[in-house]
Design a protein around this motif. Sequence first.
Motif, PDB file in Angstrom:
ATOM      1  N   ARG A   1       0.817  -1.200   0.000  1.00 29.84           N
ATOM      2  CA  ARG A   1       0.000   0.000   0.000  1.00 29.84           C
ATOM      3  C   ARG A   1       0.860   1.263   0.000  1.00 29.84           C
ATOM      4  N   GLY A   2       2.069   1.157   0.551  1.00 28.27           N
ATOM      5  CA  GLY A   2       2.931   2.326   0.608  1.00 28.27           C
ATOM      6  C   GLY A   2       3.809   2.513  -0.617  1.00 28.27           C
ATOM      7  N   ILE A   3       3.791   1.557  -1.569  1.00 30.54           N
ATOM      8  CA  ILE A   3       4.667   1.662  -2.736  1.00 30.54           C
ATOM      9  C   ILE A   3       4.400   2.920  -3.562  1.00 30.54           C
ATOM     10  N   PRO A   4       3.134   3.291  -3.858  1.00 30.43           N
ATOM     11  CA  PRO A   4       2.934   4.531  -4.634  1.00 30.43           C
ATOM     12  C   PRO A   4       3.550   5.756  -3.976  1.00 30.43           C
ATOM     13  N   ALA A   5       3.461   5.850  -2.648  1.00 29.80           N
ATOM     14  CA  ALA A   5       4.083   6.988  -1.957  1.00 29.80           C
ATOM     15  C   ALA A   5       5.597   6.960  -2.120  1.00 29.80           C
ATOM     16  N   THR A   6       6.173   5.756  -2.087  1.00 28.76           N
ATOM     17  CA  THR A   6       7.614   5.636  -2.272  1.00 28.76           C
ATOM     18  C   THR A   6       8.022   6.091  -3.664  1.00 28.76           C
ATOM     19  N   VAL A   7       7.268   5.658  -4.682  1.00 27.74           N
ATOM     20  CA  VAL A   7       7.582   6.034  -6.054  1.00 27.74           C
ATOM     21  C   VAL A   7       7.486   7.545  -6.235  1.00 27.74           C
ATOM     22  N   MET A   8       6.404   8.146  -5.744  1.00 26.01           N
ATOM     23  CA  MET A   8       6.249   9.591  -5.894  1.00 26.01           C
ATOM     24  C   MET A   8       7.312  10.345  -5.111  1.00 26.01           C
ATOM     25  N   GLY A   9       7.631   9.850  -3.918  1.00 24.17           N
ATOM     26  CA  GLY A   9       8.677  10.497  -3.151  1.00 24.17           C
ATOM     27  C   GLY A   9      10.021  10.406  -3.849  1.00 24.17           C
ATOM     28  N   GLY A  10      10.298   9.256  -4.462  1.00 27.12           N
ATOM     29  CA  GLY A  10      11.543   9.123  -5.201  1.00 27.12           C
ATOM     30  C   GLY A  10      11.616  10.049  -6.392  1.00 27.12           C
ATOM     31  N   LEU A  11      10.495  10.199  -7.108  1.00 25.30           N
ATOM     32  CA  LEU A  11      10.485  11.078  -8.270  1.00 25.30           C
ATOM     33  C   LEU A  11      10.647  12.543  -7.872  1.00 25.30           C
ATOM     34  N   ARG A  12      10.163  12.902  -6.660  1.00 28.11           N
ATOM     35  CA  ARG A  12      10.314  14.284  -6.197  1.00 28.11           C
ATOM     36  C   ARG A  12      11.653  14.519  -5.511  1.00 28.11           C
ATOM     37  N   PHE A  13      12.396  13.451  -5.294  1.00 25.20           N
ATOM     38  CA  PHE A  13      13.587  13.510  -4.455  1.00 25.20           C
ATOM     39  C   PHE A  13      14.595  14.552  -4.926  1.00 25.20           C
ATOM     40  N   GLY A  14      14.946  14.488  -6.204  1.00 23.29           N
ATOM     41  CA  GLY A  14      15.983  15.384  -6.698  1.00 23.29           C
ATOM     42  C   GLY A  14      15.564  16.827  -6.779  1.00 23.29           C
ATOM     43  N   GLY A  15      14.260  17.103  -6.853  1.00 19.76           N
ATOM     44  CA  GLY A  15      13.821  18.478  -7.023  1.00 19.76           C
ATOM     45  C   GLY A  15      13.916  19.309  -5.767  1.00 19.76           C
ATOM     46  N   ARG A  16      14.117  18.681  -4.595  1.00 22.33           N
ATOM     47  CA  ARG A  16      14.096  19.422  -3.342  1.00 22.33           C
ATOM     48  C   ARG A  16      15.461  19.889  -2.889  1.00 22.33           C
ATOM     49  N   ASP A  17      16.520  19.442  -3.544  1.00 21.88           N
ATOM     50  CA  ASP A  17      17.843  19.736  -3.033  1.00 21.88           C
ATOM     51  C   ASP A  17      18.817  19.843  -4.207  1.00 21.88           C
ATOM     52  N   ALA A  18      19.540  20.965  -4.273  1.00 22.47           N
ATOM     53  CA  ALA A  18      20.425  21.205  -5.416  1.00 22.47           C
ATOM     54  C   ALA A  18      21.562  20.191  -5.474  1.00 22.47           C
ATOM     55  N   LEU A  19      22.147  19.855  -4.325  1.00 25.19           N
ATOM     56  CA  LEU A  19      23.261  18.919  -4.323  1.00 25.19           C
ATOM     57  C   LEU A  19      22.807  17.529  -4.753  1.00 25.19           C
ATOM     58  N   VAL A  20      21.672  17.081  -4.220  1.00 21.58           N
ATOM     59  CA  VAL A  20      21.145  15.771  -4.613  1.00 21.58           C
ATOM     60  C   VAL A  20      20.817  15.766  -6.101  1.00 21.58           C
ATOM     61  N   ARG A  21      20.282  16.876  -6.602  1.00 19.98           N
ATOM     62  CA  ARG A  21      19.971  16.960  -8.027  1.00 19.98           C
ATOM     63  C   ARG A  21      21.238  16.811  -8.868  1.00 19.98           C
ATOM     64  N   ARG A  22      22.324  17.411  -8.421  1.00 21.13           N
ATOM     65  CA  ARG A  22      23.590  17.251  -9.151  1.00 21.13           C
ATOM     66  C   ARG A  22      24.059  15.806  -9.135  1.00 21.13           C
ATOM     67  N   VAL A  23      23.892  15.159  -8.002  1.00 20.88           N
ATOM     68  CA  VAL A  23      24.291  13.757  -7.905  1.00 20.88           C
ATOM     69  C   VAL A  23      23.504  12.897  -8.895  1.00 20.88           C
ATOM     70  N   LEU A  24      22.197  13.122  -8.966  1.00 21.18           N
ATOM     71  CA  LEU A  24      21.363  12.333  -9.872  1.00 21.18           C
ATOM     72  C   LEU A  24      21.698  12.618 -11.330  1.00 21.18           C
ATOM     73  N   LEU A  25      21.938  13.878 -11.660  1.00 24.85           N
ATOM     74  CA  LEU A  25      22.309  14.219 -13.034  1.00 24.85           C
ATOM     75  C   LEU A  25      23.677  13.645 -13.386  1.00 24.85           C
ATOM     76  N   THR A  26      24.574  13.622 -12.396  1.00 27.48           N
ATOM     77  CA  THR A  26      25.885  13.021 -12.621  1.00 27.48           C
ATOM     78  C   THR A  26      25.751  11.517 -12.868  1.00 27.48           C
ATOM     79  N   ALA A  27      24.870  10.859 -12.111  1.00 21.64           N
ATOM     80  CA  ALA A  27      24.632   9.430 -12.337  1.00 21.64           C
ATOM     81  C   ALA A  27      24.092   9.186 -13.741  1.00 21.64           C
ATOM     82  N   ALA A  28      23.198  10.075 -14.204  1.00 20.58           N
ATOM     83  CA  ALA A  28      22.675   9.948 -15.565  1.00 20.58           C
ATOM     84  C   ALA A  28      23.779  10.117 -16.591  1.00 20.58           C
ATOM     85  N   ALA A  29      24.664  11.088 -16.369  1.00 19.05           N
ATOM     86  CA  ALA A  29      25.775  11.297 -17.299  1.00 19.05           C
ATOM     87  C   ALA A  29      26.699  10.089 -17.330  1.00 19.05           C
TER      88      ALA A  29
END
Length: 459
Positions: free
Chosen positions: A223-251
Amino acid sequence: MTGPLDIRTACRRYVTVCVLFWLPLGLTIAPLILLFTERGMTMVAIAGFFAAHSLTAAALELPTGGLSDVLGRRVVLAAAGLLNLTALTLQGLGTAPWLLGLGMALMGAGRALSSGPAEAWYVDTVHAHSGPGADLRTGLARGGSATSAALATGTLFGGALPWLLGLGPDLGARMSKATSELVLPLSVPLLLGAAVEIAFVLYVLTALPEPPRPRTSLREVLRGIPATVMGGLRFGGRDALVRRVLLTAAAAGSALAAIELLTPGRAATLTGASESGAVLFAALACAGFVCSGIGSHLAPLAARLAGSGERAVMASLGISASGLLLLGATAAFTTVGSTVLAAVGYGLVYLGLGIAGPSENDLLHRRVASSGRATALSVQSLAQQLMGALTGLIIGALPSGPLPWLLGGTVLLAGALLWIHRNEPTSPIPAPMPTPQPHTASSFPSTAGSDTRQPDADR
């Protein structure tokens, strides 16, 4: 358990888990495609098998990412090992396309389950023993080096074992005849990997102690999986450093897709035959893993010399990008000099990524609370896989030559430039990410909700 393990013991067990998990996968690198071909599979079917692996891993990254935050690191790691055990057995013995496809899909599921729990267990243990300010980079670097060493060893052994079985009295032919072609020489590395997976599961269940977690029913987790998925998708948008980490992983995913898709064909062109090209590719892959392991070992030194983890990431990604650009610049030539330069470029790609990984992960773990740590690693892995898949599709449409290599190099260079401006290393931690169960506690009560420093990022 009377208390958390000391840091040295936790590091040793984390390194052992890395070796036992990645060694079986390394054993499959050289023989897998050849085994599928030997079973009569066409290249279209083989491409479908690998698509089943990638799509399964991508689809399950976020839904499974929070499971270890709720159910425990040990349980999820053991489940990943059991899935890989089943997958390797199906791949080694299967003859029907649906069995081989199922094996690849199960391996993708195991990959999704494994992306984070071991590292999260190590970080939680270190924090419980020494507090949130404890050094993480050294242990993560040793884990990265162990992973690379396991992959390098597995690649060499997995490529050499079928050839060795064909020597002397030709044990491979007699084994195939005795099993009615069920076990081929190319199957042996995969079956050996399945045996190692048994050892992995037993070690995880006995060597990774965790405090008890709140009882959670399967219905509550699902029952909590949808919240986990949405939280994960919003994860990078809340923090500039985390966003850089995710973009670096994509690169990094884009760069790895380029080098893994293009190197086998280039090796075959250089040697003049697919068989000898496969041997050269196995040697190059092993050398790449060695360079990655050396890079991981050098990560703490690189961070000290650069003055911060952020600067170390920028410099090391620049090294990797220069390696890909060098491969692109020499793609149209087959002279000895250009071949040497291409080999140097290949090593630089893996060396730079190896240096960057521990510093990235260190930054990420200081930014993320324990209750969402494995989910964060899953988001990072998802970014890498999706960008790698997209790059692979683009490379398949591009003409052969320098352009595909330059594409990967350009994307990775853009990832390095993201780190020109530094983040404040002591900014407050964001709110914990949602996990499948709202009352989830950290791995150790002493660290719950206290991770207020900003973390490093992962590869």
